[in-house]
Design an enzyme around this catalytic site. Structure first.
Site, PDB file in Angstrom:
ATOM      1  CB  CYS A 142      -0.873   0.053   1.245  1.00  0.00           C
ATOM      2  SG  CYS A 142      -1.870  -1.410   1.469  1.00  0.00           S
TER       3      CYS A 142
ATOM      4  NE  ARG B 242       4.742   1.783  -0.857  1.00  0.00           N
ATOM      5  CZ  ARG B 242       5.584   1.910   0.147  1.00  0.00           C
ATOM      6  NH1 ARG B 242       6.723   2.518  -0.042  1.00  0.00           N
ATOM      7  NH2 ARG B 242       5.291   1.440   1.337  1.00  0.00           N
TER       8      ARG B 242
ATOM      9  CD1 TRP C 251      -0.119  -5.679  -3.714  1.00  0.00           C
ATOM     10  CD2 TRP C 251       0.152  -6.547  -1.676  1.00  0.00           C
ATOM     11  NE1 TRP C 251       0.520  -6.887  -3.839  1.00  0.00           N
ATOM     12  CE2 TRP C 251       0.691  -7.436  -2.621  1.00  0.00           C
ATOM     13  CE3 TRP C 251       0.217  -6.884  -0.321  1.00  0.00           C
ATOM     14  CZ2 TRP C 251       1.278  -8.640  -2.259  1.00  0.00           C
ATOM     15  CZ3 TRP C 251       0.807  -8.083   0.033  1.00  0.00           C
ATOM     16  CH2 TRP C 251       1.319  -8.942  -0.925  1.00  0.00           C
TER      17      TRP C 251
ATOM     18  CG  ASN D   2       1.196   0.707   4.287  1.00  0.00           C
ATOM     19  OD1 ASN D   2       0.974  -0.495   4.287  1.00  0.00           O
ATOM     20  ND2 ASN D   2       2.312   1.238   3.833  1.00  0.00           N
ATOM     21  N   GLY D   3      -0.744  -1.168   6.587  1.00  0.00           N
ATOM     22  CA  GLY D   3      -0.411  -1.995   7.757  1.00  0.00           C
ATOM     23  C   GLY D   3      -1.542  -2.965   8.028  1.00  0.00           C
TER      24      GLY D   3
ATOM     25  CD  GLU E 108      18.497 -12.339  -6.756  1.00  0.00           C
ATOM     26  OE1 GLU E 108      17.892 -12.947  -5.864  1.00  0.00           O
ATOM     27  OE2 GLU E 108      18.123 -11.236  -7.180  1.00  0.00           O
TER      28      GLU E 108
ATOM     29  CE  LYS F  73      15.229 -10.507  -9.174  1.00  0.00           C
ATOM     30  NZ  LYS F  73      15.841 -10.321  -7.912  1.00  0.00           N
TER      31      LYS F  73
ATOM     32  CD  GLU G 163      11.388 -11.313  -7.998  1.00  0.00           C
ATOM     33  OE1 GLU G 163      10.893 -10.516  -7.210  1.00  0.00           O
ATOM     34  OE2 GLU G 163      12.569 -11.227  -8.413  1.00  0.00           O
TER      35      GLU G 163
ATOM     36  CG  HIS H 264      21.847 -35.983  -3.983  1.00  0.00           C
ATOM     37  ND1 HIS H 264      22.256 -37.243  -3.593  1.00  0.00           N
ATOM     38  CD2 HIS H 264      22.967 -35.221  -4.026  1.00  0.00           C
ATOM     39  CE1 HIS H 264      23.569 -37.230  -3.388  1.00  0.00           C
ATOM     40  NE2 HIS H 264      24.023 -36.011  -3.648  1.00  0.00           N
TER      41      HIS H 264
ATOM     42  CE  LYS I 137      12.123  -2.355  -4.996  1.00  0.00           C
ATOM     43  NZ  LYS I 137      12.954  -3.448  -5.527  1.00  0.00           N
TER      44      LYS I 137
HETATM   45  C1  F6R Z   1      13.021 -10.030  -5.278  1.00  0.00           C
HETATM   46  C2  F6R Z   1      12.656  -9.083  -4.241  1.00  0.00           C
HETATM   47  C3  F6R Z   1      12.213  -9.604  -2.935  1.00  0.00           C
HETATM   48  C4  F6R Z   1      12.878  -8.799  -1.818  1.00  0.00           C
HETATM   49  C5  F6R Z   1      12.299  -9.197  -0.452  1.00  0.00           C
HETATM   50  C6  F6R Z   1      12.989  -8.471   0.675  1.00  0.00           C
HETATM   51  O1  F6R Z   1      13.396  -9.401  -6.458  1.00  0.00           O
HETATM   52  O2  F6R Z   1      12.716  -7.916  -4.445  1.00  0.00           O
HETATM   53  O3  F6R Z   1      12.471 -10.957  -2.798  1.00  0.00           O
HETATM   54  O4  F6R Z   1      14.253  -9.020  -1.867  1.00  0.00           O
HETATM   55  O5  F6R Z   1      10.930  -8.896  -0.425  1.00  0.00           O
HETATM   56  O6  F6R Z   1      12.852  -7.091   0.553  1.00  0.00           O
HETATM   57  P1  F6R Z   1      13.811  -6.098   1.314  1.00  0.00           P
HETATM   58  O7  F6R Z   1      15.198  -6.302   0.795  1.00  0.00           O
HETATM   59  O8  F6R Z   1      13.276  -4.746   0.989  1.00  0.00           O
HETATM   60  O9  F6R Z   1      13.720  -6.428   2.767  1.00  0.00           O
END
Ligand code: F6R
Length: 615
Positions: free
Chosen positions: A2, A27, A76, A102-103, A488, A492, A495, A511, A610
């Site tokens: 949010c 976000r 959100w 927000n929360g 990672e 990526k 996502e 395995h 985000k």
């Molecule tokens: C992946 C991504 C998420 C964040 C995770 C932690 O691309 O962005 O997996 O890494 O939500 O977020 P932060 O680093 O803001 O605590």
């Protein structure tokens, strides 16, 4: 997650609110809304849409959007589906109050039942509507002013909130409050701005206040900012100057923020190391390490806590710290750590890694670690964020705002800070040879240039990526320092392209996952020239024997794995410990291009936010 925007002053609020919401789009959200106290009728008008902020603009042609005071929100969904009714702002039963939040209000069910008994009816499924009705009830039943009603209501609330409320009977005032959710107040000339972060504010003012947990701010037209606690004790807000410019949050000619951020990495790493790397003196200095060197040197172990991409950076951090400092390190998902029976206490150093600095699970894990007596070190990007304030000390990664939902430059920034942390501590502890330190420092110094070379693979990766848009599954393999890179790379891809991908330590493949390999299966192997190269070679041969389609990330001049692989991406060589800073780049680019070829919304992938400020 949010987003909140607010304005009070002498300008038209609506365009400021809409622009602010657009700046917060990164976000992630599913609906949006705005509330204004009309200049023409003095009434409170609320407009909401399911979907994009642009849907709100359609209201412009037919509604009363006048007003110099307003609040707005991108939602959100947590409680209740994404729809217009559940979107914020929520109106109170009296029709006087509108609130954005927000929360999560954890005791919303109990409060709702109480209010229902008093005759309150609810239109939405949200916890936020409970909050606005509670304030309304306090105000109307006790004949209280708005501030007192907000204070008393918040005393009854259990949970996390950043909120802004306006009242048509107080047309010159916005009340905001926060607890465990981010909120910034911008101070202009006789005007105030509100944002979940500074991006909606930055083009108007660089003077900001970050309210602390449990604080309430009163933003009144023509008056100075007033801040009180829940007991109405006046507080002295600390006004800070933002070091962020508008260019940093705009796309700068790139089609997507994600691509811009991938290409910014050489510069970001330079910024991250600026003033910290002293190659000639053979030292790297992270001031927080030096300031707390006794605590850190005498730590019986380090525990790294983080989520998602930051957790992957943590896995690399573990290898760096164990390798060079000889201190045992364990890496935990913050969401598991906070509810686990992990033994943690005095003598432990907890390193919390977070790009946004607002991740609810990481924040809660920090609080738990502090309660148990651990010393907590933060590695954050967002300056002034909740995590940077909740930790005992820490280091910023200084890579600038990351807007694309998929984290890229924050990851390389985190790894760079973790490398500097390990080297600073190793030097202080005497666990690294001078020549080794010198070699790594020299490599760090030229790393931005090597990253630029790695980025030159972009076009090749773009055309290669087109071939793989058919795939429904991908496997990513790596070993040692490149194992977290494989994780990672897989994250990526899933996502932003919604292709299922698994990252594995290459030798673990036999395995189980090897059963998945056939001529359809793309296997990305991170196979740069390092101490595990020979070991990885046999894993690559095992994939080849089963006709998997191998995309290998190799070092310049490689002649062995590149012969076996179907496709090869060559990267400059560096020292093994810094390999992830280069090997990550082609994987970021590949995920990006596959998603673009598939026509996906790269910067705002479905279902993702985000900054994950809920549990
Ligand atoms: C992946 C991504 C998420 C964040 C995770 C932690 O691309 O962005 O997996 O890494 O939500 O977020 P932060 O680093 O803001 O605590």
């Amino acid at each position: 997650m949010c987003g909140i925007v607010g304005y009070i002053g002498s300008r038209d609020a609506y365009p400021i609110l809409i622009k602010g919401l657009k700046r917060l789009e990164y976000r992630g959200y599913d609906s949006a809304g705005v509330a204004l106290i009309s200049e023409r009728s003095a009434h409170l008008n609320v407009y909401k849409v399911k979907g994009k902020v642009s849907g709100l603009e359609a209201y412009g042609e037919r509604e009363d959007l006048s007003g110099t005071i307003g609040i707005a929100h991108t939602r959100w969904a947590t409680h209740g589906e994404p729809c217009q009714v559940n979107a914020h702002p929520h109106l109170s039963a009296s029709g006087n109050l509108a609130l954005v939040h927000n929360g999560i209000i954890e005791n919303y069910n109990v409060l709702k039942e109480k209010l229902q008994k008093k005759g309150y009816l609810f239109k939405s499924d949200t916890d936020t509507e409970v909050l606005v009705q509670l304030i309304d009830y306090m105000k109307e039943s006790g004949k209280l002013d708005l501030l007192t009603a907000v204070r008393l209501a918040l005393k009854e609330v259990v949970g996390a909130y950043a909120l802004a409320v306006i009242d048509q009977t107080y047309p010159d005032e916005i009340i905001v409050a926060r607890k465990s959710s981010p909120l910034v107040i911008g101070i202009g000339e006789h005007e105030f701005f509100i944002g979940s972060d500074a991006s909606p504010i930055i083009e108007y003012t660089d003077q900001v206040v970050y309210p602390e947990d449990g604080e309430i701010a009163i933003l009144s037209k023509g008056k100075p900012l007033k801040v009180v606690d829940l007991s109405n004790v006046a507080l002295d807000p600390e006004v800070q100057t933002l070091e962020l410019n508008l260019g940093q949050i705009e796309k700068g000619g790139y089609p997507h923020f994600m691509l811009k951020e991938i290409f910014e990495q050489p510069e970001c790493i330079q910024d991250c190391m600026r003033g910290r790397l002293h190659v000639e003196e053979n030292e790297v200095i992270l001031s927080a390490i030096i300031d707390h060197k006794d605590k850190l040197m005498n730590a019986k172990r380090f525990i790294i806590i983080a989520c998602g991409t930051s957790w992957h950076a943590g896995l690399i951090g573990r290898q760096l710290i164990e390798h060079y400092c000889r201190i045992p390190v364990q890496v935990e998902y913050a969401s598991e750590f906070r509810y686990s029976h992990t033994v943690v206490g005095e003598g432990d150093v907890v390193i919390a890694i977070s790009q946004s600095g607002e991740t609810a699970d990481t924040l809660a894990a920090i609080e738990l670690a502090k309660e148990k007596g651990a010393f907590v070190y933060g590695i954050c990007n967002a300056i002034g964020s909740s995590i940077s304030r909740a930790t005992h000390t820490g280091s910023y990664i200084h890579v600038g705002p990351e807007i694309g939902v998929a984290s890229t430059k924050a990851f390389t920034g985190q790894v760079t800070v973790l490398a500097m942390l390990a080297l600073t501590l190793a030097k202080v502890k005497g666990t690294i040879a001078d020549e080794t330190l010198q070699e790594i420092l020299q490599e760090l110094q030229v790393l931005p240039e090597k990253m630029k070379k790695a980025l030159e693979t972009n076009e090749k990766i773009a055309s290669l990526s087109r071939i793989f848009t058919y795939a429904h599954n991908f496997i990513y393999l790596g070993r040692g320092y490149n194992y977290p890179v494989a994780l990672e790379g897989a994250l990526k891809l899933k996502e932003i392209s919604y292709i299922h991908a698994e990252g594995y330590p290459a030798a673990e493949m036999k395995h189980g996952p090897i059963a998945l390999i056939d001529m359809e299966m793309p296997v990305v192997v991170v196979a740069t020239h390092n101490s595990l190269y020979e070991k990885l070679l046999s894993n690559v041969q095992a994939v080849k024997a089963r006709q998997g389609r191998i995309i290998a990330i190799v070092s310049e001049g490689d002649e062995v794995i590149s012969e076996i692989a179907d496709y090869c991406i060559e990267l400059p060589r560096t020292v093994e410990a810094l390999d992830p800073l280069l090997t990550t780049i082609p994987l970021q680019l590949m995920a990006y291009h596959i998603a673009v070829w598939k026509g996906k919304n790269v910067d705002q992938p479905r279902n993702l936010a985000k900054s994950v400020t809920v549990e």
